[in-house]
Structures are given as C-alpha cells and as structure tokens.
Design an enzyme around this catalytic site. Structure first.
Site, PDB file in Angstrom:
ATOM      1  N   LYS A 127       0.578  -1.107   0.264  1.00 37.05           N
ATOM      2  CA  LYS A 127      -0.351  -0.416  -0.141  1.00 37.05           C
ATOM      3  C   LYS A 127       0.409   1.273  -0.194  1.00 37.05           C
ATOM      4  CE  LYS A 127      -0.473  -0.127   5.192  1.00 37.05           C
ATOM      5  NZ  LYS A 127      -1.452   0.588   5.979  1.00 37.05           N
TER       6      LYS A 127
ATOM      7  N   ARG B 136     -10.398   0.085  14.615  1.00 36.25           N
ATOM      8  CA  ARG B 136     -11.183   0.805  12.922  1.00 36.25           C
ATOM      9  C   ARG B 136     -12.243   0.280  12.381  1.00 36.25           C
ATOM     10  NH1 ARG B 136      -4.594   1.742  11.290  1.00 36.25           N
ATOM     11  NH2 ARG B 136      -5.047  -0.454  10.669  1.00 36.25           N
TER      12      ARG B 136
ATOM     13  N   HIS C 272      -5.289  -7.084  13.415  1.00 39.28           N
ATOM     14  CA  HIS C 272      -4.666  -6.128  13.630  1.00 39.28           C
ATOM     15  C   HIS C 272      -4.044  -5.935  14.939  1.00 39.28           C
ATOM     16  CE1 HIS C 272      -1.212  -3.319  11.359  1.00 39.28           C
ATOM     17  NE2 HIS C 272      -2.183  -2.540  11.632  1.00 39.28           N
TER      18      HIS C 272
ATOM     19  N   ARG D 194       1.600 -10.519   7.263  1.00 41.48           N
ATOM     20  CA  ARG D 194       1.466  -9.593   6.046  1.00 41.48           C
ATOM     21  C   ARG D 194       2.834  -9.068   6.837  1.00 41.48           C
ATOM     22  NH1 ARG D 194      -3.565  -9.314   8.996  1.00 41.48           N
ATOM     23  NH2 ARG D 194      -2.451  -7.163  10.419  1.00 41.48           N
TER      24      ARG D 194
ATOM     25  N   TYR E 294      15.253  31.715   2.255  1.00 48.50           N
ATOM     26  CA  TYR E 294      14.151  32.210   2.903  1.00 48.50           C
ATOM     27  C   TYR E 294      14.047  32.569   4.236  1.00 48.50           C
ATOM     28  CZ  TYR E 294      10.767  30.963  -1.267  1.00 48.50           C
ATOM     29  OH  TYR E 294      10.603  30.939  -2.790  1.00 48.50           O
TER      30      TYR E 294
ATOM     31  N   CYS F 106      13.778  25.196   1.347  1.00 47.91           N
ATOM     32  CA  CYS F 106      13.042  25.367  -0.103  1.00 47.91           C
ATOM     33  C   CYS F 106      11.873  24.710  -0.841  1.00 47.91           C
ATOM     34  CB  CYS F 106      13.312  26.758  -1.051  1.00 47.91           C
ATOM     35  SG  CYS F 106      14.062  27.291  -0.476  1.00 47.91           S
TER      36      CYS F 106
ATOM     37  N   ASP G 295      12.116  23.608  -4.497  1.00 47.08           N
ATOM     38  CA  ASP G 295      12.520  22.441  -4.795  1.00 47.08           C
ATOM     39  C   ASP G 295      13.832  22.564  -4.515  1.00 47.08           C
ATOM     40  OD1 ASP G 295       9.769  22.284  -6.208  1.00 47.08           O
ATOM     41  OD2 ASP G 295      10.202  25.129  -6.586  1.00 47.08           O
TER      42      ASP G 295
END
Length: 384
Positions: A41, A137, A167, A220, A266, A312, A314
């Site tokens: 997942k 859950r 679980h 699992r 920045y 930043c 990027d």
C-alpha cells in the site's frame, strides 16, 4: 534495462535485493506452511507499487495487500496476477469491479455485504473478514454478530470467504500486555468458525518478527519488507538483520563562496560567520524533504555536511568543506563509503516514524531500481 529517463539531479534508489532478502528471511522464520502477504500500500511505502510487488512475489510472497481498491486496480493494470487483498473499506457499489479484477475485499458488515451482493450479477466476490480486537478502526467486535455474518457469507452464492484477520496496535512495543489481550480475543472470535481453508492472519511485521506462535497460516509483511524496524524499541528483538532498501540522492547544481555576513534562503535565517563555500541542491519540501529537516546533515564524499538556511519547495543549501565541483553526488538517506544516514535518523529528527519518511517521498522523485548492483529500471511517474 532503463525504461524511462529523468531530467533532474535528484533520485531515489530502491535495492530490490534487499527487499527480496527480507522476504526470504521472513519466509524462513515462518516456515513453508505460512504464506507471506506482501503489503504494498501507499506506493509500497514510497518504494514503488509494481516493482516491489514483483520482487516480493519472486522472493516467495504468495499474495499482496493494499489499502484501497484503486491501488489493487493499479497493480492489475501493471500486469500483476497474484492474489490481492484490500485492507481498507471499499464501497459496496464497487464490489463488482473488485470481483471482475479478482481483488479480495475486507468486509466487516452484513448490511454492506448484502448491498454488495446486489451489484455482483454474474461475478463472484472474494472477501476477508476483519475482526476488531482492540485497534478500534474496522472490524467485528462481537462473537454473535460475527457468527451470523460468517454463516450468511458462507451461504451467499456470489461470495467466497478467503480469509479472516485482525491487526495489532502494540506488537512493536516491549510491553506485551495489550498485544496478548488482542491475540487472546482473536482466538476467542475464531472459535467455532469453519476457518480450515481460510487464510488466518493477525501478524503484521512486528508480530511476525517477534511472535512466531501467532503466525497462523499467513503473515502480513509491511514495513520490515523494506528493511525498517517497526519501532526503535524492538530493534534488539529482531530475529535477523533487516536490509534497508531505500536511499535518496541528489547532485550539487551550483557552488558559491559566501562572504562573512552574507545570508541565504528564505527569511535570511542563516548568515555566514566567516567566508565559506555553499552548494545548492535541487531537492526540497515538495519532494518530501521537509522544512523541519533544516540543520540536518547529508553525505558528501563520505563525510557529513550540514544543511544551511531554510529548505525551499524545490531546493536547499549545504555548507561545503571547501570548493568542490558542481555535479558532486550528495546522499540524503543511505550510504557513502563507511558513512550512513538511515531512515530512522531522519524519522528521529522529524519526531515521527520511519513509515512516514518513506511514504512522504513525492511521486516526482524518480525511482531507480537496482538488482545485483546494476540499474534494472527507472520509474519516472511524471513521464509514465
């Protein structure tokens, strides 16, 4: 063979040998009668859906697990034929789609299943029954409701029960009190059910590694398939060494000399206290290298150097030990020579868990897949 190019100097490397060794070691620990369900997942915890799925299956995993139906459909579109289980909730109206693609759904409501059956027509839906033994859950909590549901599902022509599971909430903690309570409740709920031909699974990575007696007939394997311990406190409990699969790299795109008193990035939060060299890296918080990592270290030529100034979107900057050439490789996670920055170090700095570090790596970061030390494939989601 490299399938897709990428046009930036930041990339992740995924060591498929490490993933396969982790699967094989779990298989060896569990024994041949216990099936391994590889949990892929969230883009295989950031490592890559199809590539990890294929590697895990080749190493001995028998089936796959995802969180949502969309993920299962993606794996089918990538040519994955193995059994797939959706661990999360699915809409009843999508049951026919799941059945068409032979994707098993998690079920925890008789009303849901009755509605789903009305959509199936000539399709047959595979299901796993979810039990809530203390996670809170999804899942059946009461024995009477579970028994009624199991009887109904077993009699439904268009439904086939493939498994039943729960679980654990605390299997990665050294205090086993709550774990033992959940495990006992799971066995109580199983009592009297015709589960001989079902997959019975409660062990996640933590329970799979620590409690072989709770393997039943399937485990699992999630976070530890990627070479990461389910928690820091259980590292001393690991029955075999885990091999970390993911590393993150970039290259210096500009080198400049800062004069004493000059500031960078920045907010001008970093000011040079003396003349120094700085390098610009093309990686930032939009890649998952978030602002809170300001001040952390990266590897350059096998040595640790600090990030300076704010990260930043990027880009970010590092302090250099002296003048270096542009294009030098910098490792943010992983090894350079004897030096190593593990995922857990990043998680500790971020005050989070290793799962989150790998899962938040953005899709725009190309993934390079390595096998036997060679590049097998490059996945660039932006150009797919």
């Amino acid at each position: 063979m490299i399938e897709e190019p990428f046009y930036r100097d930041t990339w992740a490397e995924i060591n498929l040998d490490a993933i396969q060794n982790n699967v094989r070691n779990m298989k060896k620990l569990s024994g041949e009668k216990v099936k391994i369900i590889a949990v892929v997942k969230a883009n295989a915890y950031g490592h890559g859906y199809a590539e990890v799925a294929e590697a895990a299956l080749a190493a001995g995993a028998e089936s796959l697990a995802v969180a949502f139906l969309d993920e299962g459909l993606y794996l089918r579109s990538a040519g994955i034929k193995a059994p797939i289980l959706v661990l999360g909730a699915a809409r009843a109206g999508d049951a026919a789609l799941a059945a068409e693609h032979q994707i098993a759904l998690t079920v925890f409501s008789e009303e849901w299943l009755k509605e789903a059956a009305s959509h199936l027509h000539d399709k047959k839906l595979s299901i796993h029954i979810k039990l809530d033994t203390g996670m809170g859950r999804l899942g059946f909590t009461e024995k009477d409701a579970l028994d009624r549901f199991a009887a109904y599902a077993a009699s439904a022509e268009k439904v086939e029960i493939k498994g039943i599971y729960t679980h654990f909430a605390t299997a990665d903690e050294l205090d086993t009190g709550y774990f033992e309570k959940q495990a006992a409740r799971f066995e109580e709920l199983l009592e009297g059910l015709p589960a001989e031909n079902w997959l019975v699974h409660c062990a996640n990575s933590a329970a799979g590694l620590r409690f072989p007696a709770k393997h039943f007939n399937a485990v699992r394997l999630g976070i530890s398939m990627y070479g990461l311990s389910p928690s820091a406190e259980m590292k001393s409990e690991l029955p075999f060494p885990l091999e970390e699969a993911l590393s993150l790299h970039t290259r210096i795109v500009q080198v400049k000399k800062l004069k004493k008193g000059e500031s960078v990035s920045y907010g001008a939060t970093f000011t040079a206290e003396e003349d120094m060299w700085a390098g610009t890296l093309p990686v930032g918080y939009a890649d998952g290298w978030i602002r809170k990592l300001k001040g952390s270290e990266v590897l350059l030529n096998g040595e640790r150097v600090p990030i300076i100034g704010r990260i930043c979107m990027d880009q970010c900057l590092i302090r250099l030990p002296g003048e270096v050439k542009t294009g030098e490789k910098v490792t943010l996670i992983g090894r350079q020579g004897e030096a190593f920055i593990p995922v857990d170090e990043i998680a500790e700095r971020l005050e989070t868990i290793n799962y989150e570090v790998t899962c938040m790596m953005a899709a725009r970061v190309p993934r390079m897949y390595l096998k036997n030390g060679s590049i097998m494939k490059v996945k660039n989601y932006l150009l797919s």
